[in-house]
Design an enzyme around this catalytic site. Structure first.
Site, PDB file in Angstrom:
ATOM      1  N   THR A  55     -24.172 -23.762 -58.015  1.00 26.75           N
ATOM      2  CA  THR A  55     -24.686 -24.654 -56.982  1.00 26.75           C
ATOM      3  C   THR A  55     -25.787 -25.579 -57.484  1.00 26.75           C
ATOM      4  OG1 THR A  55     -24.140 -23.074 -55.245  1.00 26.75           O
ATOM      5  CG2 THR A  55     -25.824 -24.704 -54.729  1.00 26.75           C
ATOM      6  N   ASN A  76     -28.140 -21.661 -61.732  1.00 27.70           N
ATOM      7  CA  ASN A  76     -28.942 -21.299 -60.560  1.00 27.70           C
ATOM      8  C   ASN A  76     -30.234 -20.603 -60.977  1.00 27.70           C
ATOM      9  OD1 ASN A  76     -27.114 -22.338 -58.735  1.00 27.70           O
ATOM     10  ND2 ASN A  76     -26.196 -20.367 -58.231  1.00 27.70           N
ATOM     11  N   ASP A 140     -31.776 -24.279 -50.016  1.00 33.11           N
ATOM     12  CA  ASP A 140     -32.927 -25.042 -50.498  1.00 33.11           C
ATOM     13  C   ASP A 140     -32.605 -25.758 -51.808  1.00 33.11           C
ATOM     14  OD1 ASP A 140     -33.055 -22.891 -52.347  1.00 33.11           O
ATOM     15  OD2 ASP A 140     -34.802 -21.990 -51.386  1.00 33.11           O
ATOM     16  N   ARG A 141     -31.886 -25.094 -52.730  1.00 27.49           N
ATOM     17  CA  ARG A 141     -31.600 -25.730 -54.011  1.00 27.49           C
ATOM     18  C   ARG A 141     -30.708 -26.953 -53.869  1.00 27.49           C
ATOM     19  NH1 ARG A 141     -29.374 -20.561 -54.064  1.00 27.49           N
ATOM     20  NH2 ARG A 141     -27.112 -20.336 -54.301  1.00 27.49           N
ATOM     21  N   ASP A 269     -18.973 -22.697 -49.269  1.00 29.83           N
ATOM     22  CA  ASP A 269     -19.336 -21.848 -50.408  1.00 29.83           C
ATOM     23  C   ASP A 269     -19.547 -20.405 -49.970  1.00 29.83           C
ATOM     24  OD1 ASP A 269     -20.177 -21.502 -53.214  1.00 29.83           O
ATOM     25  OD2 ASP A 269     -22.133 -21.101 -52.338  1.00 29.83           O
ATOM     26  N   HIS A 273     -17.350 -17.146 -51.091  1.00 32.93           N
ATOM     27  CA  HIS A 273     -17.914 -15.944 -51.718  1.00 32.93           C
ATOM     28  C   HIS A 273     -17.598 -14.690 -50.912  1.00 32.93           C
ATOM     29  CE1 HIS A 273     -20.102 -17.536 -55.079  1.00 32.93           C
ATOM     30  NE2 HIS A 273     -20.798 -18.388 -54.340  1.00 32.93           N
ATOM     31  N   ASP A 314     -20.300 -29.420 -55.209  1.00 38.56           N
ATOM     32  CA  ASP A 314     -21.095 -28.993 -56.348  1.00 38.56           C
ATOM     33  C   ASP A 314     -20.297 -28.137 -57.325  1.00 38.56           C
ATOM     34  OD1 ASP A 314     -21.013 -27.201 -54.201  1.00 38.56           O
ATOM     35  OD2 ASP A 314     -22.867 -26.209 -54.760  1.00 38.56           O
ATOM     36  N   HIS A 457     -17.466 -18.563 -58.546  1.00 39.35           N
ATOM     37  CA  HIS A 457     -17.200 -19.720 -59.407  1.00 39.35           C
ATOM     38  C   HIS A 457     -18.107 -19.559 -60.610  1.00 39.35           C
ATOM     39  CE1 HIS A 457     -20.916 -21.037 -57.447  1.00 39.35           C
ATOM     40  NE2 HIS A 457     -20.331 -20.656 -56.315  1.00 39.35           N
TER      41      HIS A 457
END
Length: 523
Positions: A55, A76, A140-141, A269, A273, A314, A457
């Site tokens: 991500t 990450n 947040d990222r 995402d 997962h 992403d 991923h």
């Protein structure tokens, strides 16, 4: 009808949409927002060019025009053995100077400190001081890597509500929105009614004798279950609601200076997962995302805004190996526990008679030799680890930092890059590991699946690299493009759309020619 260059414009970057494979499967059935975007200029062979398809690095490429090797966001998280704290694992969007937030749902303090390059929004603000630069995301990222510094508003989901790392008064709409989300989260949610296509995908799969069963979910949720809220269409709906509220309160698109709004939609995402990509859960998510985006664009239309949209992802993703095997991928498997850096390091330490940890890392990707060892023991551990990983049948390639450091950052068609070139695009001499471990194409790097984490991923293969890249504006003629392009090409293309002139500093991307309404500068 109105001129792009004279009317104020909002360019939402709708990030963390579906991977190319998902979009191609569902595209004929999508009649809402994704259906609308599919009638723009659609690059079906877009790529996150690098190997570390996670991500944070994925988002870092989109609005910087730079590969992770240049922008510094290699994963990450990575390990920095020079930091004073006991935990050497570094989160990509944290302020390492701040103490951990004890007892908080999110322990790190959010920051763009590790991003080494400018974003499109920063360049826009430097050229047009009256422009507004806003980011909203489910992570947040995602928000940090799309916006960087000098951002007017940045909001992201933080477990129970939307939070920000910016100082100053919050927009009034955020308090109302968070109150509404708290009320929604406090109430149970009934199962969604699946359309026939999704009902046909419902079949239960056990992910391991000790793992969860997935494939038939319909997003029913107990009151207060924040994890289930996050891994469902509810999160995207909340994110788009915040984006819409900020558009109205901040009056984005209301004057002649162009604004930039980047939106990170994280539910696809989290659903991938938690449940994989081919069950009823992902099917319901795709139809819900299409509907939510359709409602969002309809709101912009009603406000009379002149806006353009770019959508990408992403990273891609792979389905659970248990379902892949039934579909004919006989060698689909989960990574063996030995391949984790912790377990590999334990065995190497025992073999060499060394005490304590000798390797740091996760399962695949960057692996670090402990710097507290003597130079001679570090060399022994490195050689043993490289040989052990190379000998394992689930490992495709083992690359050393010396190999990668000696390579130039690759150029040319991204669909033809070698594995080493893909890894080089993720390599940073200061942050990357002593070894980079690349698994075989059919290996899922999750040895032990658990609730919320059965598929993933992060590999260098095209199922994780290949993503859609779509540009859309009202009145744009539909165009399907099969030429390979990369997410680093997005920033210079949008910069040309915004007529920002020369981009400062070297970048890896190029302006994409042949898109209606975009005039690329001479190369």
């Amino acid at each position: 009808g109105r001129s792009w260059r004279t009317e104020k414009s909002v360019t939402p970057g709708l990030i963390r949409g579906p991977s190319s494979d998902l979009l191609e499967e569902y595209r004929p059935m999508l009649m809402g927002g994704l259906g609308r975007l599919s009638r723009g200029t659609v690059f079906i062979n877009g790529y996150q060019a690098h190997a570390a398809t996670e991500t944070c690095p994925g988002h870092s490429t989109i609005l910087t025009g730079a590969h992770p090797a240049r922008n510094g966001i290699i994963a990450n998280s990575w390990f920095d053995q020079s930091v004073a704290r006991a935990d050497k694992k570094i989160y990509c969007a944290e302020d390492v100077r701040a103490a951990p937030r004890e007892g908080a749902a999110v322990r790190h303090t959010v920051s763009p400190d590790f991003l080494r390059v400018q974003t499109l929004g920063e360049i826009l603000k430097s050229r047009n001081p009256q422009s507004q630069h806003v980011a909203v995301a489910g992570k947040d990222r995602s928000a940090v890597m799309m916006s960087g510094r000098n951002v007017d508003q940045r909001w992201y989901w933080e477990g129970q509500q939307f939070a920000t790392d910016r100082t100053g008064p919050a927009p009034r709409s955020l308090a109302a929105a968070n109150a509404a989300f708290a009320a929604a989260l406090a109430a149970p949610r009934e199962a969604l009614d699946p359309p026939p296509y999704c009902a046909g995908k419902a079949r239960a799969f056990a992910t391991l004798p000790s793992g969860p069963t997935v494939g038939t979910g319909r997003f029913a949720r107990a009151a207060g279950d924040a994890r289930a809220f996050r891994a469902s269409p509810e999160l995207d709906g909340a994110t788009l609601a915040v984006a819409a509220a900020l558009i109205q309160e901040l009056r984005l698109g209301a004057d002649t200076a162009p604004d930039l709004l980047s939106i990170g939609l994280a539910a696809t995402d989290y659903v991938g997962h938690s449940f994989g990509t081919q069950g009823s859960e992902m099917c319901l998510q795709m139809f819900a995302l299409d509907r939510e985006l359709g409602d969002f664009f309809a709101l912009l239309d009603r406000q009379g805004l002149d806006y353009a949209v770019m959508l990408t992802s992403d990273h891609g993703g792979q389905d659970i190996p248990e379902r892949l095997r039934e579909q004919g991928m006989a060698d689909a498997a989960r990574a063996e526990p030995l391949l984790s850096a912790t377990e590999m390091g334990r065995q190497i330490g025992q073999k060499l008679g060394l005490q304590g940890r000798v390797l740091l890392g996760d399962v695949g990707g960057d692996v670090y030799v402990d710097r507290s060892l003597s130079p001679a023991n570090r060399a022994r551990v490195l050689a043993e680890a490289a040989n052990a990983y190379r000998a394992h049948p689930q490992v495709e390639a083992v690359l050393t930092r010396e190999q990668l450091a000696a390579m130039p950052i690759p150029t040319g068609p991204v669909d033809r890059w070698t594995l080493a070139e893909r890894a080089r695009a993720s390599f940073d001499a200061e942050r990357s590991g002593d070894l980079v471990i690349l698994f075989r194409r059919t290996v899922t790097p999750i040895p032990r699946p658990g609730p919320g984490y059965v598929a993933t991923h992060g590999t260098p293969w095209d199922h994780d690299r290949r993503v859609p890249i779509i540009f859309w504006r009202p009145g744009m003629a539909a165009a399907g493009r099969a030429d390979p392009v990369a997410t680093v090409d997005i920033m210079p293309t949008l910069a040309a759309m915004l007529a920002l002139g020369p981009i400062p500093g070297p970048i890896d991307g190029r302006c994409l020619e042949g898109i209606s309404g975009i005039v690329c500068p001479p190369r």
